[in-house]
Design a protein around this motif. Structure first.
Motif, PDB file in Angstrom:
ATOM      1  N   UNK A  62       0.806  -1.210   0.000  1.00 15.19           N
ATOM      2  CA  UNK A  62       0.000   0.000   0.000  1.00 15.19           C
ATOM      3  C   UNK A  62       0.835   1.253   0.000  1.00 15.19           C
ATOM      4  N   UNK A  63       1.910   1.259   0.786  1.00 14.68           N
ATOM      5  CA  UNK A  63       2.798   2.420   0.853  1.00 14.68           C
ATOM      6  C   UNK A  63       3.497   2.648  -0.479  1.00 14.68           C
ATOM      7  N   UNK A  64       3.945   1.547  -1.119  1.00 12.52           N
ATOM      8  CA  UNK A  64       4.602   1.668  -2.427  1.00 12.52           C
ATOM      9  C   UNK A  64       3.613   2.216  -3.458  1.00 12.52           C
ATOM     10  N   UNK A  65       2.402   1.677  -3.421  1.00 10.72           N
ATOM     11  CA  UNK A  65       1.391   2.099  -4.400  1.00 10.72           C
ATOM     12  C   UNK A  65       1.032   3.576  -4.199  1.00 10.72           C
ATOM     13  N   UNK A  66       0.882   4.011  -2.947  1.00 12.15           N
ATOM     14  CA  UNK A  66       0.542   5.409  -2.666  1.00 12.15           C
ATOM     15  C   UNK A  66       1.640   6.342  -3.166  1.00 12.15           C
ATOM     16  N   UNK A  67       2.908   5.960  -2.944  1.00 10.27           N
ATOM     17  CA  UNK A  67       4.028   6.799  -3.376  1.00 10.27           C
ATOM     18  C   UNK A  67       4.077   6.935  -4.890  1.00 10.27           C
ATOM     19  N   UNK A  68       3.679   5.886  -5.616  1.00 14.24           N
ATOM     20  CA  UNK A  68       3.718   5.927  -7.079  1.00 14.24           C
ATOM     21  C   UNK A  68       2.499   6.626  -7.673  1.00 14.24           C
ATOM     22  N   UNK A  69       1.365   6.502  -6.990  1.00 16.99           N
ATOM     23  CA  UNK A  69       0.124   7.061  -7.522  1.00 16.99           C
ATOM     24  C   UNK A  69       0.011   8.560  -7.242  1.00 16.99           C
ATOM     25  N   UNK A  70       0.544   9.027  -6.105  1.00 16.55           N
ATOM     26  CA  UNK A  70       0.345  10.418  -5.695  1.00 16.55           C
ATOM     27  C   UNK A  70       0.786  11.437  -6.752  1.00 16.55           C
ATOM     28  N   UNK A  71       1.981  11.308  -7.361  1.00 20.32           N
ATOM     29  CA  UNK A  71       2.364  12.307  -8.383  1.00 20.32           C
ATOM     30  C   UNK A  71       1.403  12.355  -9.561  1.00 20.32           C
ATOM     31  N   UNK A  72       0.936  11.178  -9.997  1.00 21.83           N
ATOM     32  CA  UNK A  72      -0.013  11.152 -11.116  1.00 21.83           C
ATOM     33  C   UNK A  72      -1.330  11.813 -10.729  1.00 21.83           C
ATOM     34  N   UNK A  73      -1.764  11.595  -9.496  1.00 19.26           N
ATOM     35  CA  UNK A  73      -3.004  12.213  -9.044  1.00 19.26           C
ATOM     36  C   UNK A  73      -2.854  13.730  -8.928  1.00 19.26           C
ATOM     37  N   UNK A  74      -1.680  14.199  -8.547  1.00 16.85           N
ATOM     38  CA  UNK A  74      -1.440  15.645  -8.481  1.00 16.85           C
ATOM     39  C   UNK A  74      -1.582  16.272  -9.867  1.00 16.85           C
ATOM     40  N   UNK A  75      -1.031  15.581 -10.881  1.00 17.31           N
ATOM     41  CA  UNK A  75      -1.140  16.075 -12.253  1.00 17.31           C
ATOM     42  C   UNK A  75      -2.602  16.103 -12.696  1.00 17.31           C
ATOM     43  N   UNK A  76      -3.332  15.034 -12.406  1.00 21.43           N
ATOM     44  CA  UNK A  76      -4.741  14.961 -12.785  1.00 21.43           C
ATOM     45  C   UNK A  76      -5.555  16.041 -12.082  1.00 21.43           C
ATOM     46  N   UNK A  77      -5.255  16.275 -10.817  1.00 16.18           N
ATOM     47  CA  UNK A  77      -6.007  17.270 -10.063  1.00 16.18           C
ATOM     48  C   UNK A  77      -5.736  18.678 -10.593  1.00 16.18           C
TER      49      UNK A  77
END
Length: 299
Positions: A62-77
């Protein structure tokens, strides 16, 4: 639940470590949060959280997935916010095409006044004479001075009639003319976006005359034509507002006053929007409100 909302729910849960708090912030029920996380875990085939009666914590996966997903979500937001802002009347970018002289002399105070009211709207101004491909050029709108538009693929908005007059140098042989038949094609300085000849149609209310202009000289700049006329080279047909200062200072005089060419239109045109974006509508309304005061000052 769509993927965007599911990932947003997961990342907030990873931050808050409390499903009930996530539910309150996202206006969901705790059960809906649990279902969203469970569906994401099933889709990924890994466990993202360890749940106890007292707390929720991320697994290593979960921690690995959150670290990888967060930058992409910032771009989308950021993209989401930018798109939403472009549909506000007081946010976004406006890319405008305008005729060169008009853009230099008339447009700046209008832009300044609009920016005072809407400081969060940014501008990109491109000056060019002649029509532009507003879609291929990625323009939000264009300002043009032309005959009544015939383009069926763009949206046109007529702002004001533009009166044209014939002008020449004071003291030149053209200043005392009484009839258009005193002009030869070589005397007529043509305006042409492609530096070609044009036909001048003139009327005095009782009769009409047509003259072929541009045999000796044509240009795609009204200021060049005004300067050539002021030097005594010939007669130019230009919008009255364009030569108002030249007339005031005596550099040019209005000739053949009884004979008038057809009026042009000051026009805004837009890409084929189904609904005009609010920021473009705001500028168009402000532009239309400012123009009469400018035109009335030179009449």
């Amino acid at each position: 639940m769509n993927d965007y909302k599911a990932l947003r729910t997961f990342l907030l849960a990873a931050e808050k470590r409390n499903f009930a708090q996530v539910a309150r912030e996202l206006d969901m029920t705790p059960a809906a949060v649990t279902r969203a996380i469970a569906a994401l875990e099933e889709d990924l085939g890994v466990q993202l959280f360890v749940r106890t009666t007292r707390q929720v914590s991320l697994t290593t996966d979960g921690a690995i997935y959150a670290a990888q997903v967060q930058p992409a979500m910032d771009v989308l937001e950021n993209a989401r916010k930018e798109v939403m802002n472009t549909h506000k009347a007081d946010h976004g970018r406006l890319r405008i095409s305008a005729p060169t002289w008009f853009g230099q002399q008339v447009l700046p105070p209008i832009l300044s006044g609009f920016r005072e009211r809407f400081p969060k709207i940014s501008f990109e101004i491109s000056l060019a004479d002649g029509l532009v491909n507003i879609v291929d050029g990625d323009y939000d709108l264009a300002i043009r001075i032309s005959a009544a538009p015939s383009d069926k693929f763009t949206i046109w908005r007529k702002i004001s009639v533009v009166h044209r007059i014939l002008v020449a140098a004071p003291g030149s042989r053209f200043a005392e003319m009484r009839h258009p038949n005193e002009l030869s094609p070589d005397d007529c300085l043509a305006y042409s976006g492609e530096s070609k000849r044009e036909a001048w149609s003139l009327s005095d209310g009782n009769g009409s005359a047509t003259i072929s202009a541009g045999r000796a000289f044509s240009a795609n700049s009204g200021e060049v034509l005004a300067s050539m006329a002021a030097d005594g080279t010939g007669v130019a047909m230009l919008p009255k507002f364009h030569v108002a200062e030249h007339l005031r200072t005596g550099r040019l005089v209005h000739v053949l006053r009884e004979w008038s060419p057809p009026d042009l239109w000051l026009t805004l045109y837009y890409p084929p929007y189904q609904t005009l974006p609010p920021r473009i509508g705001s500028f168009s309304k402000f532009f239309e409100q400012q123009i009469p005061a400018y035109f009335s000052a030179i009449e």
